[in-house]
Design a protein around this motif. Structure first.
Motif, PDB file in Angstrom:
ATOM      1  N   ARG A  63       0.916  -0.989  -0.175  1.00 17.23           N
ATOM      2  CA  ARG A  63       0.064  -0.133   0.045  1.00 17.23           C
ATOM      3  C   ARG A  63       0.885   1.185   0.040  1.00 17.23           C
ATOM      4  O   ARG A  63       1.713   1.418   0.748  1.00 17.23           O
ATOM      5  CB  ARG A  63      -0.756  -0.074   1.090  1.00 17.23           C
ATOM      6  CG  ARG A  63      -1.817   1.072   1.315  1.00 17.23           C
ATOM      7  CD  ARG A  63      -2.875   1.055   2.461  1.00 17.23           C
ATOM      8  NE  ARG A  63      -2.064   0.876   3.965  1.00 17.23           N
ATOM      9  CZ  ARG A  63      -1.728   1.868   4.664  1.00 17.23           C
ATOM     10  NH1 ARG A  63      -1.841   2.975   4.359  1.00 17.23           N
ATOM     11  NH2 ARG A  63      -1.044   1.618   5.811  1.00 17.23           N
ATOM     12  N   GLN A  87      -7.316  -2.740  -2.922  1.00 18.35           N
ATOM     13  CA  GLN A  87      -6.552  -1.146  -2.866  1.00 18.35           C
ATOM     14  C   GLN A  87      -7.368  -0.294  -3.487  1.00 18.35           C
ATOM     15  O   GLN A  87      -7.514   0.810  -2.998  1.00 18.35           O
ATOM     16  CB  GLN A  87      -5.287  -1.691  -3.710  1.00 18.35           C
ATOM     17  CG  GLN A  87      -4.283  -0.495  -4.005  1.00 18.35           C
ATOM     18  CD  GLN A  87      -3.768   0.211  -2.540  1.00 18.35           C
ATOM     19  OE1 GLN A  87      -3.074  -0.643  -1.797  1.00 18.35           O
ATOM     20  NE2 GLN A  87      -4.396   1.339  -1.833  1.00 18.35           N
ATOM     21  N   ASP A 134      -8.302   3.107  -1.475  1.00 18.76           N
ATOM     22  CA  ASP A 134      -8.038   4.401  -2.405  1.00 18.76           C
ATOM     23  C   ASP A 134      -9.321   5.271  -2.265  1.00 18.76           C
ATOM     24  O   ASP A 134      -9.199   6.726  -2.107  1.00 18.76           O
ATOM     25  CB  ASP A 134      -7.767   4.021  -3.919  1.00 18.76           C
ATOM     26  CG  ASP A 134      -6.530   3.684  -4.183  1.00 18.76           C
ATOM     27  OD1 ASP A 134      -5.810   3.605  -3.119  1.00 18.76           O
ATOM     28  OD2 ASP A 134      -6.266   2.851  -5.124  1.00 18.76           O
ATOM     29  N   TYR A 144     -11.122   5.831   0.450  1.00 19.73           N
ATOM     30  CA  TYR A 144     -10.729   6.678   1.662  1.00 19.73           C
ATOM     31  C   TYR A 144      -9.561   7.541   1.725  1.00 19.73           C
ATOM     32  O   TYR A 144      -9.443   7.967   2.757  1.00 19.73           O
ATOM     33  CB  TYR A 144     -10.674   5.378   2.745  1.00 19.73           C
ATOM     34  CG  TYR A 144     -12.212   4.869   3.074  1.00 19.73           C
ATOM     35  CD1 TYR A 144     -13.001   5.620   3.884  1.00 19.73           C
ATOM     36  CD2 TYR A 144     -12.614   3.787   2.335  1.00 19.73           C
ATOM     37  CE1 TYR A 144     -14.346   5.104   4.228  1.00 19.73           C
ATOM     38  CE2 TYR A 144     -13.893   3.143   2.518  1.00 19.73           C
ATOM     39  CZ  TYR A 144     -14.649   3.686   3.439  1.00 19.73           C
ATOM     40  OH  TYR A 144     -15.784   3.360   3.816  1.00 19.73           O
ATOM     41  N   ALA A 145      -8.971   7.768   0.592  1.00 15.65           N
ATOM     42  CA  ALA A 145      -7.655   8.407   0.781  1.00 15.65           C
ATOM     43  C   ALA A 145      -7.898   9.946   1.269  1.00 15.65           C
ATOM     44  O   ALA A 145      -6.998  10.349   2.019  1.00 15.65           O
ATOM     45  CB  ALA A 145      -7.256   8.534  -0.632  1.00 15.65           C
ATOM     46  N   THR A 146      -9.061  10.298   0.874  1.00 18.05           N
ATOM     47  CA  THR A 146      -9.464  12.018   1.605  1.00 18.05           C
ATOM     48  C   THR A 146     -10.180  11.906   2.674  1.00 18.05           C
ATOM     49  O   THR A 146     -10.891  13.085   3.282  1.00 18.05           O
ATOM     50  CB  THR A 146      -9.920  12.633   0.408  1.00 18.05           C
ATOM     51  OG1 THR A 146     -11.055  12.287   0.013  1.00 18.05           O
ATOM     52  CG2 THR A 146      -8.889  12.876  -0.500  1.00 18.05           C
TER      53      THR A 146
END
Length: 415
Positions: free
Chosen positions: A150, A201, A205, A207-209
């Protein structure tokens, strides 16, 4: 007026049958409609079909009934706060109404992003030869750093942990790597499906922000929408704590501590906004005062999971222990629950027999040769239930005798 004794049943394909649950002495069944895709409404017809299946073998000696829904899943769009969440929230509300119309009044859910529970070993061998679920932080780091790879994972682990993980990875066979990946990627309970690394993955992604505060706000928005509906139709919602109770894979976890639960209860201050009190999940953290939490949250506890974990020394390493062993003081916990039920009976408010199920039993005896859902074999849960049943009986009897002595002394003094 003891706890309502239940067991989880994953439906017609569960190798543990309803008759097994009856023979364990339970009267309640905890189940869900796993066949319905997450986010869709649960129709009355499907609810009634499952309810009738549970009650089909009823007689006057040991009636089974569908006591608790576990779980009515929350769609990821709701957790992420995406524009599509409004539709899924409306579907959730209607599912609650439909369950109420069928007489099912307790609904467990969770708000963990992507994965709802995480372990690194499903068959950890105990000294007596039984098998338990286990979580090893270094192995989880190994999966994250060396298998999933990750982006940015390095910052989530102490250098010593990352070093141990990489060293161990270099010594593993391809089969061992695949086995660890399959365990971590295992899907929701009731399913034996696992994510692919690529799919997983992509889910991360999304939830990246989304940080801790944003996930909390999304949870509070959800509960402010659905809890009033539940309250109106007489359904108790009860959130399951994070398992394990800490951030994983860069994802925030917002239902891990007493402070987390207090904030959620305050976000929508109705009794229907409640808690699944899981002693295993909450008990992993030594800073969670389980007995104090039972006293302080009192009437918000609508469902109980009784299990205990044993910390293994290194931070966040633990395994599922025998129900009366481990780091949870099960005597003190059950006594606090008994007192809470007595308080409700005296006040005439709330459910006085709180639904409880023994959670995550060891795989043992004949079940060692059977394929069952991880943590949900019959014999291990039966052992846990028997131990808890005896413990509760002893506590109630002791309190009754103590009360009788106090009453008798008071009478003598009054005379």
């Amino acid at each position: 007026m003891g706890m309502l004794q239940t067991m989880r049943w994953f439906g017609p394909n569960d190798p543990v049958s309803l008759m097994d649950i009856r023979q364990a002495g339970c009267t309640g069944v905890v189940t869900a409609l796993h066949q319905i895709p997450v986010g869709e409404r649960w129709p009355v017809e499907a609810i009634e079909e499952r309810k009738q299946l549970v009650e089909a073998s009823n007689d006057r000696y040991s009636p089974l009934h569908w006591a608790v829904v576990e779980s009515l899943p929350v769609h990821e769009d709701i957790k992420k706060g995406w524009p599509g969440r409004d539709l899924y929230i409306e579907n959730y509300k209607q599912s609650i109404r439909n369950l109420a119309a069928c007489g099912i009044k307790t609904v467990c859910y969770n708000f963990m992003p992507v994965l709802d529970w995480s372990r690194t070993n499903l068959t950890y061998q105990m000294p007596d030869g039984s098998r338990a679920l286990r979580f090893v932080w270094e192995d989880f780091a190994l999966f994250d750093l060396c298998i999933l790879k990750r982006p940015g994972a390095e910052t989530d682990y102490e250098p010593a942990v990352a070093q141990v993980a990489r060293k161990k990875f270099n010594q593993m066979t391809a089969d061992e790597v695949a086995q660890l990946a399959n365990v971590v990627l295992l899907g929701l309970p009731g399913s034996e499906e696992a994510f692919s690394l690529e799919t997983f993955q992509k889910l991360l992604d999304d939830y990246a922000t989304i940080g801790d505060q944003q996930l909390r706000e999304n949870l509070y928005h959800f509960i402010r929408q659905v809890a009033p509906v539940a309250d109106e139709v007489g359904v108790n919602l009860c959130i399951h704590p994070d398992d394990p109770p800490r951030p994983l894979l860069g994802l925030p976890r917002v239902v891990s501590t007493e402070a987390d639960l207090a904030q959620l209860m305050a976000a929508c201050d109705v009794v229907a906004n409640g808690i699944t009190f899981c002693t295993g999940s909450l008990g992993i953290r030594p800073d969670n005062d389980l007995v104090g939490m039972i006293r302080r949250f009192g009437n918000r506890i609508h469902f109980i999971h009784l299990r205990t974990t044993k910390r293994e020394g290194f931070a966040w390493n633990f395994h599922e222990a025998d129900h009366l062993a481990g780091d949870v003081d099960m005597y003190a916990v059950v006594k606090a629950i008994v007192l809470e039920q007595q308080r409700r009976a005296q006040l005439g408010t709330g459910v006085t027999s709180i639904p409880m199920r023994p959670d995550h039993g060891h795989q043992m005896l004949d079940d060692l040769h059977k394929k069952t859902y991880p943590g949900y074999s019959a014999v291990g849960r039966l052992r846990g239930l028997a131990e808890i049943r005896g413990l509760e009986f002893g506590i109630v009897r002791s309190l009754e005798e103590t009360e009788g002595i106090v009453t008798q002394r008071s009478f003598v003094i009054g005379k």
